[in-house]
Scaffold this active site. Structure first.
Site, PDB file in Angstrom:
ATOM      1  N   LYS A  69       5.033   4.303  -1.234  1.00 25.04           N
ATOM      2  CA  LYS A  69       5.229   5.665  -1.741  1.00 25.04           C
ATOM      3  C   LYS A  69       6.597   6.219  -1.344  1.00 25.04           C
ATOM      4  O   LYS A  69       7.091   7.169  -1.959  1.00 25.04           O
ATOM      5  CB  LYS A  69       4.104   6.572  -1.245  1.00 25.04           C
ATOM      6  CG  LYS A  69       2.756   6.262  -1.899  1.00 25.04           C
ATOM      7  CD  LYS A  69       1.608   7.025  -1.256  1.00 25.04           C
ATOM      8  CE  LYS A  69       0.266   6.637  -1.879  1.00 25.04           C
ATOM      9  NZ  LYS A  69      -0.887   7.219  -1.178  1.00 25.04           N
ATOM     10  N   GLY A  76       0.812  -1.200   0.000  1.00 22.61           N
ATOM     11  CA  GLY A  76       0.000   0.000   0.000  1.00 22.61           C
ATOM     12  C   GLY A  76       0.851   1.257   0.000  1.00 22.61           C
ATOM     13  O   GLY A  76       1.916   1.318  -0.629  1.00 22.61           O
ATOM     14  N   SER A  77       0.408   2.262   0.737  1.00 23.09           N
ATOM     15  CA  SER A  77       1.054   3.572   0.677  1.00 23.09           C
ATOM     16  C   SER A  77       2.452   3.615   1.279  1.00 23.09           C
ATOM     17  O   SER A  77       3.173   4.595   1.074  1.00 23.09           O
ATOM     18  CB  SER A  77       0.168   4.615   1.360  1.00 23.09           C
ATOM     19  OG  SER A  77      -0.990   4.863   0.590  1.00 23.09           O
ATOM     20  N   THR A  78       2.871   2.587   2.030  1.00 23.23           N
ATOM     21  CA  THR A  78       4.261   2.597   2.494  1.00 23.23           C
ATOM     22  C   THR A  78       5.221   2.545   1.311  1.00 23.23           C
ATOM     23  O   THR A  78       6.358   3.006   1.408  1.00 23.23           O
ATOM     24  CB  THR A  78       4.552   1.420   3.449  1.00 23.23           C
ATOM     25  OG1 THR A  78       4.329   0.173   2.770  1.00 23.23           O
ATOM     26  CG2 THR A  78       3.677   1.488   4.687  1.00 23.23           C
TER      27      THR A  78
END
Length: 491
Positions: A225, A221-223
């Protein structure tokens, strides 16, 4: 010599040759298989006639052997079983061994070549042979904090994992997997107890025997990014670069639309800076950033952080973390926010945080600090090993700055007074019906931000409903509890 004697002589010689060939085959080609066969009672009796060595952490016993009056002279004991099962594994008469019990078996059972002198001395003096000892890098306070937080973090026990690393060395300070199991039951000398425990564990849909910290991969997920931002910064982007603030964005070459969390815009203006997009974790902005940066640059940066390459054992075997194929711009957009086919172990995500904390240098993670003989004489000591430079010190410093900002936004509970944390949360969709499947919640962090002592990754598997199962709400408080335990006593 008459014909009859000649035939007898030839027959006897042939039988001798066959016996020699059979002995050679047994000694050279099938000996290992025979020794490994669980039905070989002679091998089992020999193994259990020797006192197996200890596994320790910070002066605490994690596994040791006690004498018995039974046929098998020594019984394996695990004093704090569920907390340390992912580290020690089990040593069983019937079900072999796992984790450190398997990886360091030659030391623990005394057969390692480095213990030859000890074995020779035991033979001549008549002493009972004993195995060597394994001292791990685990910090008991941090391990216990991670376990306790996982048991309380989801209105009850969470499924998932916690990993804590020392950024400057690669020491694994905590390796938690939940749910866990009691290795004492599998180490029992009672066949019925062993069999019942094995059956229960195998029937449990939560798979407690699986070490989620190193053996399973999950969409980050957003980790992820953090990787996308690192690739963009390395390619020349700045924190002021403008990106879309729209609540949705079309994926190129497809009819699909991707939206921000909750379908909200990323600000009041049409565009938003990279800094603001990172802090608010805006999906639409990062889809655009990833496509601008390009698949080659993104994959190259992921490889620099250790993805898409087989990890070295710690000495436990670790699953490979991967970016997956990026065949087109739509796939690139999804990959940029840690979805599509991106899959990481919690250990790999902890390494990403530790690399940024260490100024862009990745240290090889390791679980065994030293090996000692039965008399506690040192056999070997592990030292930190620099695997690679993932990013420049400048990029690492900028990522740290952005992650400090993200922590301030994500901080809902568990704040540590006087400690600045750099972090990134993530909420990862998964499964064949992601819209109706509870997402995974992630938190990666390190602290203190400007002089890091610990880096952590927390995964909460299938957190809860889609609105409450965010990394900030579920995983972050667990991570902060681990960080607080790690920093106890630090100046």
């Amino acid at each position: 010599m008459n014909a009859s004697l000649r035939r007898i002589s030839v027959t006897v010689m042939a039988l001798i040759v066959l016996l020699l060939l059979n002995a050679t085959m047994t000694q050279v080609f099938t000996a290992d298989g025979l020794r490994a066969d669980p039905r070989n009672q002679r091998v089992l009796l020999d193994e259990y006639s020797r006192q197996r060595g200890q596994i320790t952490a910070g002066g605490q016993l994690l596994a040791y052997s006690v004498a018995t009056d039974g046929r098998f002279r020594f019984l394996r004991v695990y004093p704090n079983p569920e907390v340390y099962a992912p580290v020690t594994g089990f040593y069983s008469l019937r079900y072999s061994s796992t984790a450190l019990e398997r990886a360091e078996d030659p030391i623990l059972n005394g057969s390692d070549r480095r213990l030859f002198g000890r074995r020779l001395a035991d033979f001549f003096t008549g002493r009972d042979p004993r195995g060597g000892n394994v001292d791990t890098t685990i910090n008991p306070r941090i391990q216990q904090a991670g376990w306790d937080a996982m048991q309380q973090g989801c209105y009850g026990p969470c499924k998932g994992a916690v990993v804590a690393l020392e950024p400057s060395t690669g020491k694994i300070l905590a390796l938690v997997s939940s749910p866990s199991y009691d290795p004492n039951l599998l180490a029992s000398h009672n066949p019925e107890v062993q069999a019942q425990a094995w059956q229960r564990l195998g029937d449990n849909p939560a798979s407690p025997l699986t070490n989620r910290a190193i053996s399973e991969t999950y969409p980050p997920g957003s980790t992820f990014k953090v990787i996308t931002t690192a690739a963009a910064l390395a390619a020349g982007a700045t924190e002021t670069e403008q990106l879309t603030a729209a609540p949705t964005i079309p994926l190129p070459g497809s009819t699909a639309q991707l939206e921000n969390y909750g379908g909200a815009p990323c600000g009041d203006e049409p565009t938003v800076s990279l800094r603001e997009a990172f802090v608010k974790s805006c999906n639409t902005a990062f889809v655009q950033l990833g496509i601008r940066t390009g698949a080659d640059a993104l994959r190259s940066m992921a490889r620099a952080f250790g993805l898409d390459s087989p990890p070295r054992p710690t000495p436990l075997q670790v699953a490979e973390s991967t970016v997956g194929p990026i065949p087109d711009s739509a796939a690139l957009g999804m990959t940029s926010i840690g979805q599509k086919d991106v899959a990481l172990t919690p250990l790999a995500n902890a390494e990403i945080a530790a690399t940024i904390a260490n100024g862009g240098i990745t240290m090889r993670p390791y679980l065994v600090g030293s090996l000692k003989g039965p008399d506690l004489a040192n056999i070997s000591t592990t030292v930190g090993y620099q695997q690679r430079r993932a990013v420049s010190p400048q990029v690492a410093a900028k990522l740290t700055e952005l992650m400090v900002g993200a922590e301030k936004v994500a901080q809902q509970k568990g704040a540590i007074p006087g400690v600045q944390i750099a972090s990134k949360t993530g909420t990862a969709e998964h499964g064949t019906d992601p819209r109706h499947t509870p997402p995974h919640a992630w938190y990666i962090a390190f602290a203190p931000a400007q002089a890091p002592k610990v880096a952590v990754a927390v995964l909460v598997e299938n957190g809860a409903d889609r609105l409450s199962a965010t990394g900030g709400a579920l995983a972050a408080p667990i991570g902060r509890a681990v960080i607080e335990a790690a920093l106890q006593g630090e100046p």
